[in-house]
Design an enzyme around this catalytic site. Structure first.
Site, PDB file in Angstrom:
ATOM      1  N   HIS B 266       0.850  -1.197   0.000  1.00 18.41           N
ATOM      2  CA  HIS B 266       0.000   0.000   0.000  1.00 18.41           C
ATOM      3  C   HIS B 266       0.881   1.240   0.000  1.00 18.41           C
ATOM      4  O   HIS B 266       1.807   1.344   0.798  1.00 18.41           O
ATOM      5  CB  HIS B 266      -0.897  -0.020   1.232  1.00 18.41           C
ATOM      6  CG  HIS B 266      -2.022   0.943   1.150  1.00 18.41           C
ATOM      7  ND1 HIS B 266      -1.828   2.292   1.215  1.00 18.41           N
ATOM      8  CD2 HIS B 266      -3.347   0.755   0.999  1.00 18.41           C
ATOM      9  CE1 HIS B 266      -3.017   2.892   1.102  1.00 18.41           C
ATOM     10  NE2 HIS B 266      -3.941   1.984   0.974  1.00 18.41           N
ATOM     11  N   ARG B 330      -2.456   1.126  -6.697  1.00 15.29           N
ATOM     12  CA  ARG B 330      -1.527   1.013  -5.574  1.00 15.29           C
ATOM     13  C   ARG B 330      -0.148   0.511  -5.977  1.00 15.29           C
ATOM     14  O   ARG B 330       0.863   1.009  -5.498  1.00 15.29           O
ATOM     15  CB  ARG B 330      -2.120   0.069  -4.532  1.00 15.29           C
ATOM     16  CG  ARG B 330      -3.320   0.682  -3.868  1.00 15.29           C
ATOM     17  CD  ARG B 330      -4.013  -0.280  -2.956  1.00 15.29           C
ATOM     18  NE  ARG B 330      -5.076   0.425  -2.245  1.00 15.29           N
ATOM     19  CZ  ARG B 330      -5.913  -0.157  -1.406  1.00 15.29           C
ATOM     20  NH1 ARG B 330      -5.825  -1.442  -1.180  1.00 15.29           N
ATOM     21  NH2 ARG B 330      -6.827   0.545  -0.811  1.00 15.29           N
TER      22      ARG B 330
END
Lengths: 265, 637
Positions: B266, B330
């Site tokens: 992330h 991401r």
């Protein structure tokens, strides 16, 4: 920095517990309270001693697992902060911290700082929901809910069920926890049909668990990491009173509290 | 072995309707005669338990926490996607499907994803009906926002606490069934083995974490909803208790493990601050809607951010990807952050960080609006770092967040062991090599509320179940194996703590099987993992006993499984000689440094089978076919 930690050690609910003093010498101001306990525990394990048991999971202040008293204050000195997010920069070199578990008959001790909070689950089980089964829902926008109402519901729904409110209350009352769910669901149109029944059943379950009564002291909201407003308790009392006044017999006879109690006094 | 995904024939738009019609039903009066086990109480587990209970099945739901409400789904911040198209901006079921196939870099099954997109709208309705306080407009309609990897606003949210509110909705539905007597909740209990009898999953071995007692639970089907395995890296955004033990034991009992190397990093987490660090804190990527990501143009520029003039800043995502800008998926955002830090342009004391700057948004919208949108996230950032993001930019760095890999399941969410179903992050099915933001909550609830109630019924209606007791030889031998492992861990009495091993394992994986991987590095990692695992079984120390609450012992068992899983991840990563999504092999990149897929050779699901402790796992391939979304080089430029 260096800290002295006086930590409550108790093997289980049958044996007696006591405070044990530990010195932690390498506390970094950036670390969290739980990371400070991690550091202590690593050193205890290396000395072949049992580490301090404490509950924790997400370490982001949202799961509600962690919590203990620091110098008599639930979750410690910072407002709106769980112990997992309490950084050590709020303490000074040489500080002595007394760390002990939530104290309440309704939360029997499991080990060290770990207590059993299943009484909270029983209160939700008694009626903390909207009775809608999967597959019955209409389109989400069919119900128009003003932003003010949605925000109010969200304020109450933010409760993480950590138990700090009970621990801080001189009566060990669960009114803020119970009131938060009643206020959340009662504020929404979806929650209206069961509003009376919910208040009656959740409050009667709360009373059956070993919690004390609310005397409007307000310690609960002061320590609440999600700052649930005291108003939630007023909403609960109002809903309970109104539902009781209506005295609808079908409601009164229909409510069956959860029988299994965690604490036996 | 060949894998049959049981994808319905015919047009994809009708596949799920057709599958549902073709499924056999269980007579209402017979449902209560079936015992079902659900392990895990997050979005997938709680919604499955509640929905199966509502249908009248006899359900036992297990969780290791003290209450089902603690499951780590609760920490999801940003939101949940649905194809409602309330904003009238071009959203449709097909577009959500298309974006998810593309976002997953063409490594997931089309039919599963189409079903997910179709069900997404029902999830929102279901959650609203339960009283989930989604954000609303003044007029009372539901609010949407955009999210990483999407050009439409399809994300529904409840402040920065969407996961919490969805989980509490599912938890409350679960408690309602506990009250109704259809679900028995068994908290503080960990699954330690799967019981397979005559080829069918028939139960689990569980250990009570407070008393240490082992119990056998027999059922007609077992549903695993135990989440992902990101904690194998030690530092991740997962909860400290999140673990792979349940799926790993199922793997060793014959369930295939698919795409273990597909992990998601992330891009927006708070950077590591020291050695004691126990976990990483995510800042919702919704922040990328209004925040601009930058680093100084020159290497080693140590000036405070506010003193670096505009023309000396490199807004590298906006520069490289003008059409998606800060909202690239991401994997792309994370890789670019790593690249600028590798160039020596990272910020903060460790140099492992980039700025996420809100000054322009605050100037444009006012501090009040920003506070309304992200107030709790800004507060969280300030609590942890002691810096005020309203005044200075945040520092962020990528962290392990989600695992797309998991146990292989067919279209019915059944693993390769009949009667063993796997839901949510624990399975591999819907996100391919990269998951789009706000899709995990969608998948967990889709699996739990809307898929498993049908597919479990079909399994029960079409199979026969021999009468089995807790004393069955298979069950008792599984208990013995679990007990021996616990005894062994307690008896080693070595010199190193479980955490010190776990930290070292995590570092190996992060270095060699993290944001960038090479064949050589993976080879090295496998050797190091094996050596460390050997040391673990000789030199770990676990204090205390096995008959009371012993958190070190819990960890020790989980870390033992992480060692084995880590090796499989590296084997899978080494075997996949291409880059796709979160799996970036440095040998395979385009001249611009983007992931270079090899569709000719690697357009398949890699499903690994266990063949014994020291034997190499066996690879079975499920070929992927794309009839609707044609595989292309992903471009966010």
């Amino acid at each position: 920095m260096k800290l002295k930690l006086k930590i409550w050690r108790q093997k289980n609910c049958k044996e007696k517990g006591k405070f044990v003093q530990y010195a932690v010498d390498n506390v970094d101001p950036e670390m969290s309270m739980l990371e400070c306990l991690d550091v202590l525990n690593e050193s205890l394990i290396e000395r072949d001693e049992e580490p301090v048991a404490f509950e924790h999971d997400c370490r982001e202040g949202i799961c509600g697992s962690c919590g203990f008293m620091i110098n008599g204050v639930a979750h410690g000195p910072e407002r709106a902060t769980t112990v997992c997010q309490l950084t050590m920069r709020h303490f000074k070199d040489g500080d002595e911290l007394a760390i002990e578990p939530w104290r309440s008959v309704a939360f029997p001790l499991v080990k060290d700082l770990v207590v059993d909070r299943s009484a909270f689950d029983h209160i939700i089980e008694a009626g903390g929901y909207i009775s809608v089964s999967t597959g019955n829902a209409q389109d989400g926008n069919t119900l128009l809910i003003g932003k003010d109402i949605a925000d109010k519901a969200m304020d109450a729904a933010a409760c993480i069920g950590c138990g700090a409110c009970v621990a801080a209350c001189p009566n060990a009352s669960a009114a803020l926890f119970t009131g938060a769910k009643i206020a959340h669901l009662g504020a929404l149109p979806q929650g209206k049909p069961e509003r009376d029944r919910r208040a009656l059943s959740m409050v009667s379950q709360m009373n059956m668990e070993a919690f004390g009564n609310c005397t409007n002291i307000g310690e609960c909201t002061g320590v609440c990491p999600k700052e649930i407003p005291l108003e939630a308790i007023a909403t609960m009392n109002r809903d309970y009173l109104l539902a009781s006044c209506k005295k609808r017999e079908d409601i009164a006879t229909d409510i069956s509290p959860v029988i299994e109690l965690t604490a036996k006094g | 072995m060949t894998l049959d995904a049981r994808i319905p024939s015919g047009p994809i738009e009708q596949a799920w309707d057709k599958a549902r019609f073709d499924m056999k039903l269980v007579n209402p009066a017979n449902k209560r005669k079936h015992n079902l086990i659900v392990v895990g109480s997050g979005l997938a587990g709680a919604s499955a338990s509640a929905s199966l209970g509502e249908l009248g099945y006899n359900v036992k739901c297990f969780c290791f926490q003290d209450s089902p409400r603690r499951a780590h789904s609760i920490a999801a911040q940003g939101g949940i996607n649905a194809a409602k198209n309330y904003p009238n901006d071009g959203e449709s079921i097909y577009r959500l499907f298309y974006d998810t196939v593309k976002g997953g870099d063409f490594r997931a099954r089309e039919a599963n994803i189409y079903r997910l997109a179709e069900i997404s709208n029902h999830i929102i309705d279901q959650c609203v009906a339960q009283g989930v306080p989604f954000a609303r407009e003044y007029g009372g309609t539901l609010t949407n926002r955009s999210f990483g990897g999407a050009q439409v606003s399809r994300t529904f949210y409840a402040r920065g606490q969407t996961g919490q509110q969805l989980l509490l909705g599912a938890y409350q539905a679960l408690e309602r069934q506990v009250h109704a007597g259809t679900v028995t909740m068994i908290p503080r209990t960990e699954m330690l083995d799967l019981i397979v009898i005559d080829g069918q999953a028939r139960g689990i071995v569980a250990r009570n974490l407070v008393t240490g007692k082992f119990t056998v639970h027999i059922a007609d089907a077992v549903v695993l909803a135990t989440g992902g395995y990101g904690n194998v890296y030690y530092l991740s955004t997962n909860a400290k208790g999140s673990n792979a033990t349940a799926i790993w034991r199922a793997y060793k009992r014959g369930a295939l493990f698919a795409n273990p190397c597909f992990t998601q990093i992330h891009p927006t987490c708070i950077p590591v601050s020291g050695e004691y660090q126990s976990k990483l804190t995510l800042m919702s990527e919704s922040l990328r809607n209004d925040g601009r990501i930058w680093v100084p143009k020159t290497k080693g520029d140590k000036r405070p951010p506010n003193e670096i003039p505009e023309d000396e800043r490199d807004y590298y995502l906006e520069r490289r990807y003008p059409s998606f800008g800060n909202l690239v998926p991401r994997d792309v955002a994370s890789r670019n952050a790593k690249a600028v830090c590798d160039e020596g342009r990272g910020v903060g004391k460790t140099g492992l960080g980039v700025y996420l700057d809100f000054s322009e948004a605050i100037a444009r919208l006012g501090e009040k609006t920003i506070r309304e949108r992200y107030g709790n996230l800004f507060d969280m950032y300030q609590r942890i770092t002691d810096e005020d993001p309203y005044k200075a930019p945040m520092r962020i760095y990528p962290a392990i967040h989600y695992t797309m890999g998991g146990l292989w399941v067919d279209y019915q969410l059944q693993s390769t062991i009949p009667g063993l179903f796997v839901l949510g992050e624990a399975n591999f099915s819907d996100h391919g090599a990269n998951r789009l933001g706000a899709s995990a909550l969608m998948q967990g609830l889709s699996d739990g509320y809307f898929i498993i109630p049908y597919t479990v019924g079909n399994y029960l209606a079409t199979n026969k179940f021999a009468k089995v007791g807790e004393s069955h030889a298979e069950a008792q031998s599984a208990v013995t194996i679990a007990q021996q492992k616990i005894d062994k861990l307690l008896s080693i009495k070595g010199k190193r703590t479980v955490d010190s091993f776990h930290r070292e394992l995590g570092k190996i994986l992060w270095d060699y099987c993290g944001m960038a991987r090479t064949a050589e590095g993976l080879e090295k990692a496998i050797g190091e993992i094996r050596a460390l695992r050997d040391e673990y079984w000789h030199n770990v120390t676990v204090p205390g006993s096995g008959d009371d609450l012993n958190q070190s012992l819990e960890k020790a068992g989980r870390v033992a499984d992480f060692f084995e899983l880590a090796e499989l991840m590296c084997i899978d990563a080494r075997d996949r000689n291409e880059s796709c999504g979160g799996h970036f092999r440095e040998e395979h990149q385009t001249p611009e440094g983007e992931a270079q897929r090899d569709d000719e050779h690697y357009s398949y699901v890699a499903a690994w089978g266990y063949r014994g402790r020291d034997a190499a796992p066996e690879l079975t391939k499920e070929p992927l076919e794309f009839q609707y979304v044609h595989p292309s080089q992903r471009s966010y430029k």
